[in-house]
Design an enzyme around this catalytic site. Structure first.
Site, PDB file in Angstrom:
ATOM      1  N   ASP A  49     -18.855  18.356  -5.846  1.00 18.35           N
ATOM      2  CA  ASP A  49     -19.209  18.577  -7.253  1.00 18.35           C
ATOM      3  C   ASP A  49     -17.936  18.514  -8.099  1.00 18.35           C
ATOM      4  O   ASP A  49     -16.890  19.057  -7.718  1.00 18.35           O
ATOM      5  CB  ASP A  49     -19.901  19.931  -7.421  1.00 18.35           C
ATOM      6  CG  ASP A  49     -20.615  20.044  -8.756  1.00 18.35           C
ATOM      7  OD1 ASP A  49     -21.851  20.099  -8.761  1.00 18.35           O
ATOM      8  OD2 ASP A  49     -19.926  20.083  -9.805  1.00 18.35           O
ATOM      9  N   ILE A  50     -18.019  17.874  -9.258  1.00 14.32           N
ATOM     10  CA  ILE A  50     -16.854  17.700 -10.125  1.00 14.32           C
ATOM     11  C   ILE A  50     -16.416  19.032 -10.754  1.00 14.32           C
ATOM     12  O   ILE A  50     -15.267  19.174 -11.164  1.00 14.32           O
ATOM     13  CB  ILE A  50     -17.184  16.646 -11.218  1.00 14.32           C
ATOM     14  CG1 ILE A  50     -15.937  15.995 -11.750  1.00 14.32           C
ATOM     15  CG2 ILE A  50     -18.022  17.223 -12.344  1.00 14.32           C
ATOM     16  CD1 ILE A  50     -16.197  14.723 -12.559  1.00 14.32           C
ATOM     17  N   ASN A  83     -31.803  23.141  -8.662  1.00 10.39           N
ATOM     18  CA  ASN A  83     -32.172  23.459 -10.033  1.00 10.39           C
ATOM     19  C   ASN A  83     -33.208  22.434 -10.480  1.00 10.39           C
ATOM     20  O   ASN A  83     -33.011  21.226 -10.287  1.00 10.39           O
ATOM     21  CB  ASN A  83     -30.944  23.395 -10.935  1.00 10.39           C
ATOM     22  CG  ASN A  83     -29.930  24.460 -10.578  1.00 10.39           C
ATOM     23  OD1 ASN A  83     -30.291  25.562 -10.200  1.00 10.39           O
ATOM     24  ND2 ASN A  83     -28.653  24.138 -10.694  1.00 10.39           N
ATOM     25  N   GLY A  91     -32.475  25.017 -15.034  1.00 15.75           N
ATOM     26  CA  GLY A  91     -31.077  24.717 -15.348  1.00 15.75           C
ATOM     27  C   GLY A  91     -30.619  23.364 -14.853  1.00 15.75           C
ATOM     28  O   GLY A  91     -29.415  23.126 -14.677  1.00 15.75           O
ATOM     29  N   GLN A  92     -31.572  22.442 -14.633  1.00 14.50           N
ATOM     30  CA  GLN A  92     -31.185  21.101 -14.162  1.00 14.50           C
ATOM     31  C   GLN A  92     -30.549  20.318 -15.304  1.00 14.50           C
ATOM     32  O   GLN A  92     -31.136  20.199 -16.385  1.00 14.50           O
ATOM     33  CB  GLN A  92     -32.432  20.357 -13.644  1.00 14.50           C
ATOM     34  CG  GLN A  92     -32.111  18.992 -13.057  1.00 14.50           C
ATOM     35  CD  GLN A  92     -33.346  18.309 -12.467  1.00 14.50           C
ATOM     36  OE1 GLN A  92     -34.466  18.813 -12.567  1.00 14.50           O
ATOM     37  NE2 GLN A  92     -33.136  17.143 -11.878  1.00 14.50           N
ATOM     38  N   HIS A  95     -31.091  16.541  -6.607  1.00 11.86           N
ATOM     39  CA  HIS A  95     -29.876  16.833  -5.833  1.00 11.86           C
ATOM     40  C   HIS A  95     -29.946  18.256  -5.291  1.00 11.86           C
ATOM     41  O   HIS A  95     -30.535  19.134  -5.912  1.00 11.86           O
ATOM     42  CB  HIS A  95     -28.605  16.630  -6.661  1.00 11.86           C
ATOM     43  CG  HIS A  95     -28.625  17.328  -7.986  1.00 11.86           C
ATOM     44  ND1 HIS A  95     -29.308  16.838  -9.068  1.00 11.86           N
ATOM     45  CD2 HIS A  95     -28.046  18.477  -8.404  1.00 11.86           C
ATOM     46  CE1 HIS A  95     -29.153  17.655 -10.097  1.00 11.86           C
ATOM     47  NE2 HIS A  95     -28.397  18.669  -9.719  1.00 11.86           N
TER      48      HIS A  95
HETATM   49  P1  5GP Z   1     -27.540  20.533 -12.115  1.00  8.43           P
HETATM   50  O1  5GP Z   1     -27.005  21.270 -13.300  1.00  8.43           O
HETATM   51  O2  5GP Z   1     -28.376  19.350 -12.554  1.00  8.43           O
HETATM   52  O3  5GP Z   1     -28.241  21.393 -11.116  1.00  8.43           O
HETATM   53  O4  5GP Z   1     -26.286  19.997 -11.333  1.00  8.43           O
HETATM   54  C1  5GP Z   1     -25.558  18.880 -11.722  1.00  8.43           C
HETATM   55  C2  5GP Z   1     -24.209  18.998 -11.059  1.00  8.43           C
HETATM   56  O5  5GP Z   1     -23.601  17.734 -11.097  1.00  8.43           O
HETATM   57  C3  5GP Z   1     -23.251  19.976 -11.761  1.00  8.43           C
HETATM   58  O6  5GP Z   1     -22.853  20.981 -10.842  1.00  8.43           O
HETATM   59  C4  5GP Z   1     -22.108  19.093 -12.226  1.00  8.43           C
HETATM   60  O7  5GP Z   1     -20.849  19.717 -12.111  1.00  8.43           O
HETATM   61  C5  5GP Z   1     -22.229  17.891 -11.292  1.00  8.43           C
HETATM   62  N1  5GP Z   1     -21.787  16.640 -11.876  1.00  8.43           N
HETATM   63  C6  5GP Z   1     -22.133  16.136 -13.089  1.00  8.43           C
HETATM   64  N2  5GP Z   1     -21.546  14.943 -13.290  1.00  8.43           N
HETATM   65  C7  5GP Z   1     -20.820  14.683 -12.171  1.00  8.43           C
HETATM   66  C8  5GP Z   1     -19.987  13.588 -11.781  1.00  8.43           C
HETATM   67  O8  5GP Z   1     -19.799  12.596 -12.503  1.00  8.43           O
HETATM   68  N3  5GP Z   1     -19.394  13.662 -10.563  1.00  8.43           N
HETATM   69  C9  5GP Z   1     -19.584  14.735  -9.740  1.00  8.43           C
HETATM   70  N4  5GP Z   1     -18.951  14.716  -8.567  1.00  8.43           N
HETATM   71  N5  5GP Z   1     -20.362  15.781 -10.070  1.00  8.43           N
HETATM   72  C10 5GP Z   1     -20.975  15.755 -11.270  1.00  8.43           C
END
Ligand code: 5GP
Ligand code: ZN
Length: 114
Positions: free
Chosen positions: A30-31, A87, A93-94, A100
């Protein structure tokens, strides 16, 4: 799918720190990590969220389980424990509309989540 960041990462059009790949999945760091270990397991197929999974995708969930098993061992959190989070949609909170599985570990995970 055009303009989907995780489709682009899965297609290697956007770089990521890949930690696992098979025919149907990628996993990468995760980034914006929320724990010492924070990886995302992502189907290569564009599936918008958990409830958009089709019964025909059952094999995908077997692969996700196998990837969790392999990655948690490799990343050293299989014995200490970890959390898997999906999420889903607005109240979940998605933020990225491509299914994913977050795998978080390396510290104690509090409950309840925020
Ligand atoms: P969500 O909030 O949808 O459950 O999770 C999305 C996740 O994707 C977040 O934890 C966010 O940090 C990660 N994320 C978003 N954009 C990128 C990206 O470009 N690269 C990586 N490695 N992670 C990302
Ligand atoms: Zn996508």
């Amino acid at each position: 799918m055009a303009d989907c960041i995780f489709c682009k990462i899965a297609a290697k059009e956007i770089p990521s720190q890949l930690v696992y790949e098979d025919e149907e999945l990628v996993a990468f760091k995760d980034i914006n990590p929320q724990a010492p270990v924070h990886v995302l397991i992502v189907p290569k197929k564009h599936i918008p969220h958990l409830l958009a999974l089709d019964p025909a995708d059952a094999d995908l969930l077997k692969r996700v389980h196998a990837a969790i098993s392999k990655l948690t061992r490799e990343l050293g959190i299989a014995d200490s424990g970890f959390r898997v989070v999906v999420n889903t949609l607005k109240d979940g909170g998605q933020t990225v509309p491509h299914l994913h599985f977050h795998v978080l570990g390396g510290r104690f995970m509090n409950w309840p989540p925020g």
